[in-house]
Design a protein around this motif. Structure first.
Motif, PDB file in Angstrom:
ATOM      1  N   ALA A  35      82.510 -56.373 116.596  1.00  8.27           N
ATOM      2  CA  ALA A  35      83.454 -57.113 115.653  1.00  8.27           C
ATOM      3  C   ALA A  35      82.950 -58.336 115.337  1.00  8.27           C
ATOM      4  CB  ALA A  35      84.893 -56.898 115.772  1.00  8.27           C
ATOM      5  N   GLU A  36      82.607 -59.096 116.429  1.00  6.39           N
ATOM      6  CA  GLU A  36      82.088 -60.555 116.188  1.00  6.39           C
ATOM      7  C   GLU A  36      80.825 -60.844 115.393  1.00  6.39           C
ATOM      8  OE1 GLU A  36      81.760 -64.322 119.451  1.00  6.39           O
ATOM      9  OE2 GLU A  36      82.907 -62.540 120.146  1.00  6.39           O
ATOM     10  N   LYS A  37      79.940 -59.818 116.130  1.00 10.48           N
ATOM     11  CA  LYS A  37      78.665 -59.959 115.534  1.00 10.48           C
ATOM     12  C   LYS A  37      78.651 -59.620 114.147  1.00 10.48           C
ATOM     13  CE  LYS A  37      75.582 -60.186 119.465  1.00 10.48           C
ATOM     14  NZ  LYS A  37      74.934 -59.349 120.429  1.00 10.48           N
ATOM     15  N   SER A  38      79.222 -58.660 113.929  1.00 11.11           N
ATOM     16  CA  SER A  38      79.289 -58.048 112.383  1.00 11.11           C
ATOM     17  C   SER A  38      79.920 -59.218 111.630  1.00 11.11           C
ATOM     18  CB  SER A  38      80.343 -56.591 112.288  1.00 11.11           C
ATOM     19  OG  SER A  38      79.975 -55.923 113.120  1.00 11.11           O
ATOM     20  N   LYS A  39      80.970 -59.762 112.016  1.00  9.57           N
ATOM     21  CA  LYS A  39      81.275 -60.595 111.111  1.00  9.57           C
ATOM     22  C   LYS A  39      80.498 -61.932 110.874  1.00  9.57           C
ATOM     23  CE  LYS A  39      85.084 -63.680 109.556  1.00  9.57           C
ATOM     24  NZ  LYS A  39      86.268 -64.682 109.912  1.00  9.57           N
ATOM     25  N   ALA A  40      79.813 -62.212 111.980  1.00  9.02           N
ATOM     26  CA  ALA A  40      78.855 -63.350 111.797  1.00  9.02           C
ATOM     27  C   ALA A  40      77.675 -62.754 110.822  1.00  9.02           C
ATOM     28  CB  ALA A  40      78.235 -63.823 113.067  1.00  9.02           C
ATOM     29  N   GLU A  41      77.259 -61.646 111.052  1.00  7.07           N
ATOM     30  CA  GLU A  41      76.284 -61.196 110.248  1.00  7.07           C
ATOM     31  C   GLU A  41      76.553 -61.152 108.653  1.00  7.07           C
ATOM     32  OE1 GLU A  41      73.261 -60.749 110.324  1.00  7.07           O
ATOM     33  OE2 GLU A  41      72.877 -60.979 112.652  1.00  7.07           O
ATOM     34  N   ILE A  42      77.788 -60.638 108.488  1.00  9.05           N
ATOM     35  CA  ILE A  42      78.255 -60.452 106.931  1.00  9.05           C
ATOM     36  C   ILE A  42      78.422 -61.979 106.477  1.00  9.05           C
ATOM     37  CG2 ILE A  42      80.069 -59.662 105.363  1.00  9.05           C
ATOM     38  CD1 ILE A  42      78.124 -57.401 106.498  1.00  9.05           C
ATOM     39  N   THR A  43      79.039 -62.921 107.420  1.00 11.06           N
ATOM     40  CA  THR A  43      79.167 -64.220 106.765  1.00 11.06           C
ATOM     41  C   THR A  43      77.727 -64.722 106.378  1.00 11.06           C
ATOM     42  OG1 THR A  43      81.035 -64.625 108.408  1.00 11.06           O
ATOM     43  CG2 THR A  43      80.022 -66.619 107.702  1.00 11.06           C
ATOM     44  N   LEU A  44      76.756 -64.568 107.290  1.00 12.16           N
ATOM     45  CA  LEU A  44      75.533 -65.033 106.773  1.00 12.16           C
ATOM     46  C   LEU A  44      74.994 -64.388 105.551  1.00 12.16           C
ATOM     47  CD1 LEU A  44      72.839 -66.470 107.743  1.00 12.16           C
ATOM     48  CD2 LEU A  44      72.368 -64.518 108.985  1.00 12.16           C
ATOM     49  N   LEU A  45      75.284 -63.122 105.440  1.00 13.30           N
ATOM     50  CA  LEU A  45      74.529 -62.560 104.291  1.00 13.30           C
ATOM     51  C   LEU A  45      75.345 -63.097 103.035  1.00 13.30           C
ATOM     52  CD1 LEU A  45      73.132 -59.985 102.972  1.00 13.30           C
ATOM     53  CD2 LEU A  45      75.288 -58.658 103.421  1.00 13.30           C
ATOM     54  N   ASP A  46      76.732 -63.290 103.140  1.00 16.62           N
ATOM     55  CA  ASP A  46      77.679 -63.610 102.045  1.00 16.62           C
ATOM     56  C   ASP A  46      77.062 -65.039 101.425  1.00 16.62           C
ATOM     57  OD1 ASP A  46      80.136 -63.524 100.866  1.00 16.62           O
ATOM     58  OD2 ASP A  46      80.126 -65.504 101.383  1.00 16.62           O
ATOM     59  N   SER A  47      76.832 -65.807 102.603  1.00 16.28           N
ATOM     60  CA  SER A  47      76.072 -67.387 102.251  1.00 16.28           C
ATOM     61  C   SER A  47      74.889 -67.184 101.426  1.00 16.28           C
ATOM     62  CB  SER A  47      76.253 -68.189 103.505  1.00 16.28           C
ATOM     63  OG  SER A  47      75.435 -69.223 103.354  1.00 16.28           O
ATOM     64  N   GLN A  48      74.088 -66.353 102.024  1.00 11.36           N
ATOM     65  CA  GLN A  48      72.701 -65.840 101.321  1.00 11.36           C
ATOM     66  C   GLN A  48      73.024 -65.335  99.995  1.00 11.36           C
ATOM     67  OE1 GLN A  48      70.864 -67.866 103.499  1.00 11.36           O
ATOM     68  NE2 GLN A  48      69.194 -66.453 103.214  1.00 11.36           N
ATOM     69  N   VAL A  49      73.554 -64.606  99.681  1.00 12.28           N
ATOM     70  CA  VAL A  49      73.834 -63.758  98.421  1.00 12.28           C
ATOM     71  C   VAL A  49      74.479 -64.525  97.359  1.00 12.28           C
ATOM     72  CG1 VAL A  49      74.914 -61.708  97.407  1.00 12.28           C
ATOM     73  CG2 VAL A  49      73.684 -61.519  99.305  1.00 12.28           C
ATOM     74  N   MET A  50      75.445 -65.363  97.889  1.00  7.77           N
ATOM     75  CA  MET A  50      76.373 -66.197  97.010  1.00  7.77           C
ATOM     76  C   MET A  50      75.529 -67.258  96.423  1.00  7.77           C
ATOM     77  SD  MET A  50      79.034 -64.661  96.142  1.00  7.77           S
ATOM     78  CE  MET A  50      78.770 -63.024  96.541  1.00  7.77           C
ATOM     79  N   GLN A  51      74.683 -67.711  96.803  1.00  4.40           N
ATOM     80  CA  GLN A  51      73.625 -68.950  96.703  1.00  4.40           C
ATOM     81  C   GLN A  51      72.295 -68.417  96.336  1.00  4.40           C
ATOM     82  OE1 GLN A  51      74.192 -72.533  99.343  1.00  4.40           O
ATOM     83  NE2 GLN A  51      75.057 -70.891 100.878  1.00  4.40           N
ATOM     84  N   ASN A  52      72.453 -67.110  96.094  1.00  6.21           N
ATOM     85  CA  ASN A  52      70.989 -66.416  95.342  1.00  6.21           C
ATOM     86  C   ASN A  52      69.779 -66.782  96.394  1.00  6.21           C
ATOM     87  OD1 ASN A  52      72.053 -65.120  93.220  1.00  6.21           O
ATOM     88  ND2 ASN A  52      72.293 -67.332  92.105  1.00  6.21           N
ATOM     89  N   LYS A  53      70.042 -66.823  97.504  1.00  7.41           N
ATOM     90  CA  LYS A  53      68.777 -67.033  98.482  1.00  7.41           C
ATOM     91  C   LYS A  53      68.392 -65.768  99.376  1.00  7.41           C
ATOM     92  CE  LYS A  53      70.268 -71.857  99.707  1.00  7.41           C
ATOM     93  NZ  LYS A  53      70.846 -72.489 100.777  1.00  7.41           N
ATOM     94  N   GLU A  54      69.060 -64.705  99.131  1.00  9.65           N
ATOM     95  CA  GLU A  54      68.811 -63.445  99.740  1.00  9.65           C
ATOM     96  C   GLU A  54      67.502 -62.900  98.816  1.00  9.65           C
ATOM     97  OE1 GLU A  54      69.354 -61.145 102.091  1.00  9.65           O
ATOM     98  OE2 GLU A  54      67.731 -60.021 101.374  1.00  9.65           O
ATOM     99  N   GLU A  55      66.273 -62.556  99.747  1.00  8.72           N
ATOM    100  CA  GLU A  55      65.257 -62.414  99.213  1.00  8.72           C
ATOM    101  C   GLU A  55      64.996 -60.864  98.748  1.00  8.72           C
ATOM    102  OE1 GLU A  55      62.150 -64.109 101.722  1.00  8.72           O
ATOM    103  OE2 GLU A  55      62.566 -66.108 101.064  1.00  8.72           O
ATOM    104  N   GLU A  56      65.607 -60.025  99.386  1.00  6.83           N
ATOM    105  CA  GLU A  56      65.379 -58.555  99.105  1.00  6.83           C
ATOM    106  C   GLU A  56      66.505 -58.031  97.935  1.00  6.83           C
ATOM    107  OE1 GLU A  56      63.646 -55.896  99.637  1.00  6.83           O
ATOM    108  OE2 GLU A  56      65.236 -54.677  98.171  1.00  6.83           O
TER     109      GLU A  56
END
Lengths: 561, 196
Positions: B123-144
């Motif tokens: 649960a902990e790692k999942s939340k950390a990963e989704i938090t990271l993804l959220d930050s990347q996507v919401m700032q249009n930094k996700e490359e894929e």
């Protein structure tokens, strides 16, 4: 009196049709009101009224794929959604065509009450300047009436309709019979203060609207549920169902026929009169003829024009009442989709409960005291202040319990200002019959050829810059401008096609909405407009209709028609 | 070969040069095949579009976006079912499949990083990963692009599914009127309700 003989026939049951039926029946005429669509009873047929979002299959986002099939044009308008789609036509059954490079958006509601059920209820008087516009700049045939002539009729209809709003705001908003205004919200007050300080010649007020703020003629005031366009069984906003139809029914003189599509007008060449109409039953396809002494066309601007085109006679081979050749020409719609939005911090906002069913308006301020170098005529700005809601969460960084907690509070205040501009009446903007395409009932459809002029384009630029400068001056930040291309028709203020005028060679109707060529035929909907002003037109249709009925009945009694 | 194996083998053999549209097409075919099979032999099928495994991932992610706290969370109000409905009946097929492609690629990324996919991650790692993804996507930094698309949609649909649900409106927004947006009654100090 035989079953299919009446004193008067009214084609259409929307805002103008309802008014015509009310006035004719109250003056004692046995009147038949024909509606092409289905019957819609308040309450019972307002099937989504007060329905909550969890109960909508797509939670308010609508059955997108079905809309693409059935209503690809109707779903363009913001008024069309999962909760209102049943009040809009099926586009496949009701086709039309347009020039390849000139799209036209025609939004229609075929049911009892027409678009009076889902209109936005804005009700402004036109000004002296509006009725003088064509004469002053010489760009089109002058109106045959002036403000003074229509003023008592504005008073008359306003008293019945019930209009809330603020009086004495601006000379550009003549006021009359008004109920108390609804209150501006915090962002709107902030903008108003900024405008008063920096642009004293401009004014901001709450929209003037046909929504009650006090009991009126037996109707209760608004309960602020916020779902007006789904129908209001309380009857707190003006619609045919809430207002004119009950009045007409009370007289005992009204006969109402729904599912009755008027195919054509029956014309008697020997007397130059319309003697009645031919009607197709939309369900059984049966054809019936109805007869009357006078006929009122209130089918909506372009449906009325289409009906005249489809009522050709040996004498009027280009459409009934078209000896002038201008039938179908000078069509208009308001020009919109350009403006600005901004945020404002630091407002000590109050919490509220309920939905005010309107925004604000900044009445025309261009070409009022001084002449603008880039365009003639003017525009108004509308808009609304609001605090962003939970949906802002999907646009920003953040998840989890922090996001949840944050979205319990409202977001930053946002204010939007958007223009609505006058459209010039031009001969080349027109509708005509497309003989190669018919609707589901075999009736030839309209072809549109209409586009914006350079005057409208220049006006859009000014809408954007004036919206931006007012927001900026009032202290709003993060200001973004927008200029969304819109097709004519999209504002759903279609006007013209059978314009009024003093000269029978240059107009279809006279100063009383009476057809120059066919004296017992009246057209009182948007088709009759000789210019478009920048004000919402419905109140003017109502006043013109009541005035035309008064004239028609007097003429009938004098034996002149 | 089951569908996951098929996808795995597709991904294993696909080079970086493989075009996203081709991959989407293959994914689409695999999905169709899978759903046809499911229709015929699984009478207890719950979802209209999502496979059981996809539904599991969608519910795990949406619950991380809107978790159960003192009020219900995404899973309590049926957000996964709502997202499934939208993918099946609202979006064009190509968009729904692009969503699935993004979900798969993201899950594969996590597998490469943690040697286990999202469904097995703590649960902990999942939340950390989704938090990271959220930050990347919401700032249009996700490359894929497919991951960018997938995450934007799932976040948006989670919020809609949650806040327009009966419980989201009643318990979270404390609102009983017909429209879920623009009402903030609960946050206001007592007695401050006023119509504007």
């Amino acid at each position: 009196m035989k079953d299919n003989h009446f004193d008067a026939i009214v084609v259409g049951s929307g805002i103008t049709g309802g008014w015509a039926a009310k006035e004719l029946t109250e003056k004692g005429l046995k009147t038949l009101m024909l509606e092409r669509g289905r019957n819609v009873e308040p309450g019972k047929d307002y099937v989504t009224e007060h329905k909550r979002e969890p109960d909508f299959h797509f939670r308010g986002k609508g059955d997108r794929k079905r809309f693409q099939h059935d209503q690809p044009i109707q779903s363009i308008t913001g008024q069309h959604n999962e909760s209102t789609h049943h009040f809009f036509i099926n586009d496949r059954d009701n086709p039309y065509t347009n020039d390849k490079d000139k799209p036209f958006v025609w939004i229609r509601g075929h049911q009892l009450g027409g678009r009076s059920l889902m209109w936005t209820r804005q009700t402004y008087r036109w000004t002296e300047r509006d009725f003088n516009a064509n004469a002053e700049d010489g760009l089109a045939e002058p109106w045959p009436i002036n403000y003074k002539e229509i003023e008592p009729w504005y008073d008359y209809v306003e008293k019945f309709v019930g209009i809330s709003g603020e009086a004495n705001v601006s000379d550009e908003l003549p006021h009359g019979q008004l109920l108390p205004p609804m209150e501006l919200n915090a962002a709107e007050k902030k903008l108003r203060a900024g405008i008063n300080q920096h642009f004293p010649e401009r004014k901001l007020t709450v929209a003037r609207q046909a929504v009650l703020t006090a009991p009126h003629n037996g109707r209760p005031p608004c309960h602020y549920c916020g779902t007006c366009a789904r129908g209001c069984s309380a009857g707190s906003y003006f619609s045919t169902q809430s207002s004119t139809l009950p009045a007409a029914k009370r007289t005992g003189n009204l006969t109402l026929a729904t599912n009755s599509i008027v195919h054509s007008i029956i014309f008697d060449e020997s007397t130059d009169k319309a003697t009645g109409v031919r009607v197709i039953d939309s369900e059984t396809r049966e054809v019936t003829e109805y007869f009357s002494k006078i006929v009122f066309l209130c089918a909506s601007a372009f449906e009325s024009v289409r009906l005249l085109f489809n009522s050709k006679t040996p004498r009027f081979s280009d459409g009934l009442g078209n000896s002038s050749g201008v039938l179908g020409h000078y069509i208009m719609d308001h020009n919109f989709g350009a403006g600005a939005r901004g945020h404002v911090e630091g407002i000590d906002s109050r919490y509220f409960n309920g939905h005010r069913p309107c925004g604000i308006v900044i009445p025309r301020f261009r070409n009022v005291k001084s002449k603008h170098p880039d365009f003639v005529r003017g525009y108004q700005l509308g808009g609304q202040g609001r605090q962003l809601g939970w949906s802002r969460g999907s646009q920003q960084v953040g998840i989890g319990s922090e996001l949840k907690q944050q979205l319990r509070d409202p977001g930053v205040w946002q204010m939007r200002l958007s223009g609505a501009g006058e459209c010039l009446p031009r001969y080349e903007n027109h509708v005509r019959i497309n003989p190669d395409v018919t609707d589901a009932w075999g009736i030839p459809v309209l072809h549109f050829s209409a586009d914006w002029s350079s005057n409208e384009t220049a006006m859009r630029k000014d809408m954007i810059s004036s919206a931006e400068e007012m927001l900026d001056a009032a202290g709003f930040t993060d200001i973004e401008t927008y200029d969304t291309p819109v097709a004519p028709g999209q504002y759903i203020h279609e006007m013209g096609g059978a314009r009024m005028g003093s000269d029978p060679k240059k107009s279809v109707l006279n100063a009383y909405n009476q057809c120059h060529d066919v004296p017992n035929l009246f057209i009182t909907d948007g088709a009759s407009m000789a210019s478009s002003s920048n004000q919402n037109p419905s109140l003017t249709y109502m006043a013109l209709t009541a005035r035309a009925v008064n004239y028609a009945v007097n003429e009938l009694r004098r034996g002149n028609i | 070969m089951d569908r996951r194996q098929l996808i795995k083998s597709l991904l294993a053999t696909s080079s970086l040069a493989m075009s996203p549209s081709l991959l989407a097409q293959m994914t689409m075919n695999a999905h169709k095949h899978h759903m046809a099979q499911k229709d015929s032999d699984d009478k207890t099928r719950t979802f209209k579009f999502l496979s059981k495994n996809e539904a599991h991932l969608v519910s795990k992610i949406s619950e991380i976006i809107i978790p159960r706290t003192d009020t219900p969370g995404a899973n309590d109000v049926g957000v996964t079912e709502f997202i499934d409905l939208m993918l099946a009946d609202w979006y064009d097929d190509k968009d729904s499949w692009y969503f699935i492609e993004g979900l798969r690629r993201y899950d594969r990324r996590l597998t490469q990083k943690h040697y286990r996919n999202l469904s097995l991650l703590s649960a902990e790692k999942s939340k950390a990963e989704i938090t990271l993804l959220d930050s990347q996507v919401m700032q249009n930094k996700e490359e894929e692009p497919s991951i960018q698309y997938f995450y934007k949609r799932i976040k948006e649909l989670t919020l809609i599914g949650f806040y327009t649900s009966e419980q989201g409106m009643e318990n979270e927004l404390n609102y009983s009127g017909p429209i879920a947006e623009f009402n903030f009654g609960k946050s206001g100090p007592p007695g401050s309700f006023t119509r504007y």
